[in-house]
Scaffold this motif. Structure first.
Motif, mmCIF file in Angstrom:
data_model
loop_
_atom_site.group_PDB
_atom_site.id
_atom_site.type_symbol
_atom_site.label_atom_id
_atom_site.label_comp_id
_atom_site.label_asym_id
_atom_site.label_seq_id
_atom_site.Cartn_x
_atom_site.Cartn_y
_atom_site.Cartn_z
ATOM 1 N N PHE A 112 15.174 -4.052 -6.960
ATOM 2 C CA PHE A 112 14.358 -4.533 -5.759
ATOM 3 C C PHE A 112 12.868 -4.046 -5.915
ATOM 4 C CE2 PHE A 112 18.634 -5.186 -4.969
ATOM 5 C CZ PHE A 112 18.734 -6.574 -3.967
ATOM 6 N N ILE A 113 11.786 -4.840 -5.767
ATOM 7 C CA ILE A 113 10.313 -4.608 -5.738
ATOM 8 C C ILE A 113 9.773 -4.875 -4.346
ATOM 9 C CG2 ILE A 113 8.155 -4.501 -6.777
ATOM 10 C CD1 ILE A 113 9.786 -5.012 -9.441
ATOM 11 N N MET A 114 9.197 -4.054 -3.665
ATOM 12 C CA MET A 114 8.431 -4.360 -2.332
ATOM 13 C C MET A 114 6.947 -4.085 -2.713
ATOM 14 S SD MET A 114 10.791 -3.069 0.616
ATOM 15 C CE MET A 114 9.598 -3.732 1.900
ATOM 16 N N MET A 115 6.284 -5.014 -2.242
ATOM 17 C CA MET A 115 4.606 -4.480 -2.642
ATOM 18 C C MET A 115 4.064 -4.726 -1.381
ATOM 19 S SD MET A 115 3.765 -6.129 -6.429
ATOM 20 C CE MET A 115 4.418 -7.907 -6.169
ATOM 21 N N PRO A 116 3.743 -3.736 -0.371
ATOM 22 C CA PRO A 116 2.858 -3.722 0.815
ATOM 23 C C PRO A 116 1.610 -3.678 0.366
ATOM 24 C CG PRO A 116 4.096 -1.581 0.585
ATOM 25 C CD PRO A 116 4.677 -2.488 -0.712
ATOM 26 N N SER B 84 19.889 6.520 -2.921
ATOM 27 C CA SER B 84 19.527 7.623 -3.626
ATOM 28 C C SER B 84 18.401 7.415 -4.782
ATOM 29 C CB SER B 84 20.591 8.444 -4.066
ATOM 30 O OG SER B 84 21.150 7.852 -5.245
ATOM 31 N N LYS B 85 18.270 6.204 -5.055
ATOM 32 C CA LYS B 85 17.361 5.926 -6.098
ATOM 33 C C LYS B 85 16.099 5.051 -5.556
ATOM 34 C CE LYS B 85 19.393 7.783 -9.681
ATOM 35 N NZ LYS B 85 18.786 8.662 -10.456
ATOM 36 N N ILE B 86 15.422 5.314 -4.419
ATOM 37 C CA ILE B 86 14.560 4.590 -3.858
ATOM 38 C C ILE B 86 13.076 5.460 -4.486
ATOM 39 C CG2 ILE B 86 12.957 3.699 -1.966
ATOM 40 C CD1 ILE B 86 15.786 3.475 -0.629
ATOM 41 N N VAL B 87 12.384 4.821 -5.222
ATOM 42 C CA VAL B 87 10.947 5.383 -5.899
ATOM 43 C C VAL B 87 9.801 4.596 -5.120
ATOM 44 C CG1 VAL B 87 9.606 5.701 -7.922
ATOM 45 C CG2 VAL B 87 12.090 5.719 -7.979
ATOM 46 N N ILE B 88 8.707 5.204 -4.922
ATOM 47 C CA ILE B 88 7.565 4.540 -4.296
ATOM 48 C C ILE B 88 6.452 4.978 -5.311
ATOM 49 C CG2 ILE B 88 6.954 6.718 -3.245
ATOM 50 C CD1 ILE B 88 5.919 4.824 -0.634
ATOM 51 N N ARG C 141 1.426 9.185 -0.852
ATOM 52 C CA ARG C 141 1.376 10.589 -0.506
ATOM 53 C C ARG C 141 1.666 10.756 0.718
ATOM 54 N NH1 ARG C 141 -3.663 11.212 -0.483
ATOM 55 N NH2 ARG C 141 -4.110 11.485 1.687
ATOM 56 N N LYS C 142 1.200 9.938 1.796
ATOM 57 C CA LYS C 142 1.585 9.939 3.206
ATOM 58 C C LYS C 142 3.014 9.614 3.487
ATOM 59 C CE LYS C 142 -3.169 9.238 4.755
ATOM 60 N NZ LYS C 142 -3.905 8.393 5.811
ATOM 61 N N MET C 143 3.581 8.288 2.748
ATOM 62 C CA MET C 143 4.975 8.010 2.729
ATOM 63 C C MET C 143 5.974 9.307 2.482
ATOM 64 S SD MET C 143 5.462 4.837 3.993
ATOM 65 C CE MET C 143 7.101 4.671 3.572
ATOM 66 N N PHE D 139 12.756 9.518 -0.520
ATOM 67 C CA PHE D 139 12.223 8.974 -1.998
ATOM 68 C C PHE D 139 12.731 9.964 -3.029
ATOM 69 C CE2 PHE D 139 9.373 7.118 1.169
ATOM 70 C CZ PHE D 139 9.516 5.961 0.879
ATOM 71 N N CYS D 140 13.469 9.097 -4.172
ATOM 72 C CA CYS D 140 13.808 10.213 -5.171
ATOM 73 C C CYS D 140 12.461 10.628 -6.356
ATOM 74 C CB CYS D 140 14.802 9.605 -5.854
ATOM 75 S SG CYS D 140 14.570 8.300 -6.952
ATOM 76 N N GLY D 141 11.670 9.845 -6.024
ATOM 77 C CA GLY D 141 10.498 10.049 -6.909
ATOM 78 C C GLY D 141 9.015 9.134 -6.365
ATOM 79 N N ALA D 142 7.888 9.713 -6.909
ATOM 80 C CA ALA D 142 6.570 8.937 -6.264
ATOM 81 C C ALA D 142 5.673 9.114 -7.618
ATOM 82 C CB ALA D 142 5.986 9.841 -5.250
ATOM 83 N N LEU D 143 5.063 7.950 -7.899
ATOM 84 C CA LEU D 143 4.017 7.856 -8.757
ATOM 85 C C LEU D 143 2.801 7.206 -8.447
ATOM 86 C CD1 LEU D 143 4.710 6.655 -12.573
ATOM 87 C CD2 LEU D 143 2.941 5.460 -11.062
ATOM 88 N N THR D 144 1.646 7.794 -8.547
ATOM 89 C CA THR D 144 0.500 7.357 -8.135
ATOM 90 C C THR D 144 -0.745 6.976 -9.459
ATOM 91 O OG1 THR D 144 -0.532 9.470 -7.740
ATOM 92 C CG2 THR D 144 0.786 8.487 -5.942
ATOM 93 N N LEU D 145 -1.430 6.159 -9.193
ATOM 94 C CA LEU D 145 -2.389 5.839 -10.201
ATOM 95 C C LEU D 145 -3.710 5.893 -9.507
ATOM 96 C CD1 LEU D 145 0.128 3.201 -10.605
ATOM 97 C CD2 LEU D 145 -1.093 3.548 -12.804
ATOM 98 N N CYS D 146 -4.656 6.689 -10.016
ATOM 99 C CA CYS D 146 -5.862 6.875 -9.665
ATOM 100 C C CYS D 146 -5.748 7.107 -7.983
ATOM 101 C CB CYS D 146 -6.855 5.772 -9.939
ATOM 102 S SG CYS D 146 -6.473 4.357 -9.570
ATOM 103 N N GLN D 147 -5.208 8.026 -7.499
ATOM 104 C CA GLN D 147 -4.982 8.128 -6.152
ATOM 105 C C GLN D 147 -6.106 8.667 -5.235
ATOM 106 O OE1 GLN D 147 -1.413 10.566 -5.001
ATOM 107 N NE2 GLN D 147 -2.427 11.381 -3.187
ATOM 108 N N THR D 148 -6.492 7.990 -4.104
ATOM 109 C CA THR D 148 -7.587 8.448 -3.456
ATOM 110 C C THR D 148 -7.094 9.517 -2.449
ATOM 111 O OG1 THR D 148 -7.060 6.809 -1.676
ATOM 112 C CG2 THR D 148 -8.742 6.163 -3.316
ATOM 113 N N GLY D 149 -8.155 10.498 -1.906
ATOM 114 C CA GLY D 149 -7.784 11.479 -0.928
ATOM 115 C C GLY D 149 -7.365 12.711 -1.726
ATOM 116 N N PHE D 150 -7.007 13.515 -0.752
ATOM 117 C CA PHE D 150 -6.481 15.141 -1.252
ATOM 118 C C PHE D 150 -4.992 15.245 -0.888
ATOM 119 C CE2 PHE D 150 -11.133 15.321 -0.976
ATOM 120 C CZ PHE D 150 -11.358 15.895 -2.206
#
Length: 199
Positions: free
Chosen positions: A10-14, A49-53, A64-66, A74-85
């Motif tokens: 399932f894909i959600m795109m907020p 147990s397999k929700i990735v953000i 990052r904030k989530m 979340f079981c994993g998190a992936l970011t591309l060119c993430q803003t902030g620190f």
């Protein structure tokens, strides 16, 4: 064979309600509520147990904030060119979450040495799962068809083919290491999807 049978996800795109809002706490809560709603509607088909953000640019800040707000969700998190620190306190809160950062060394907006490298150093210094964390540096940015984008900040399409080119070849000038500093070979069958399947 349906798409869901071939790729049972399932894909959600907020999307943030405003430019450069960096996802305030109200928006973070609303995204979590939306995910909870989808899970409740399809609870027989979703392994919680397999929700990735994942997120790109300001969406990376949302990621990052989530995971800071909901580190056990979340079981994993992936970011591309993430803003902030990514602060040390945030990294400690999320230390059990495998994190993959993808960055372009020539990003004109999220500068590699100022944002991306320090962010990765913070993650790897605090993670309890270094073998599952990743940092990918792109020397040059290409679309999967081999063409070069004008915007060096647009990494979303880089991930659209699982860090591969359309012809199945490896993404050029791509270097990935894990949290232990070991090189990770990214190739067909060993990209983002394979990483998610290990989580």
């Amino acid at each position: 064979l349906s798409l869901h049978d071939a790729l049972p996800i399932f894909i959600m795109m907020p999307r943030s309600v405003g430019a450069f809002t960096f996802w305030d706490s109200g928006q973070i809560a609303s995204v979590k509520a939306a995910v909870d709603y989808v899970v409740s509607q399809f609870k027989d088909n979703i392994d919680t147990s397999k929700i990735v953000i994942m997120g790109s640019s300001d969406g990376g800040a949302m990621v990052r904030k989530m995971i800071v707000a909901y580190p056990d969700y979340f079981c994993g998190a992936l970011t591309l060119c993430q803003t902030g620190f990514y602060t040390a306190d945030e990294a400690k809160i999320t230390s059990k979450v495998p994190v993959w950062l993808i960055a372009n060394k020539r990003d004109f907006f999220v500068l590699y040495p100022i944002f991306q490298v320090p962010m990765w150093n913070t993650v790897k210094s605090n993670t309890k799962v270094p073998g599952k964390c990743r940092f990918t540096s792109l020397d040059y940015l290409y679309y999967p068809d081999g063409s070069k984008p004008r915007n060096t900040h647009n990494l979303a399409r880089v991930a659209s083919y699982d860090l591969q080119m359309i012809d199945g070849s490896d993404y050029p000038y791509c270097h990935t290491v894990d949290g232990n500093g070991h090189k990770v070979d990214i190739h067909a069958g060993n990209g983002i999807i394979a990483w998610i399947n290990t989580l």
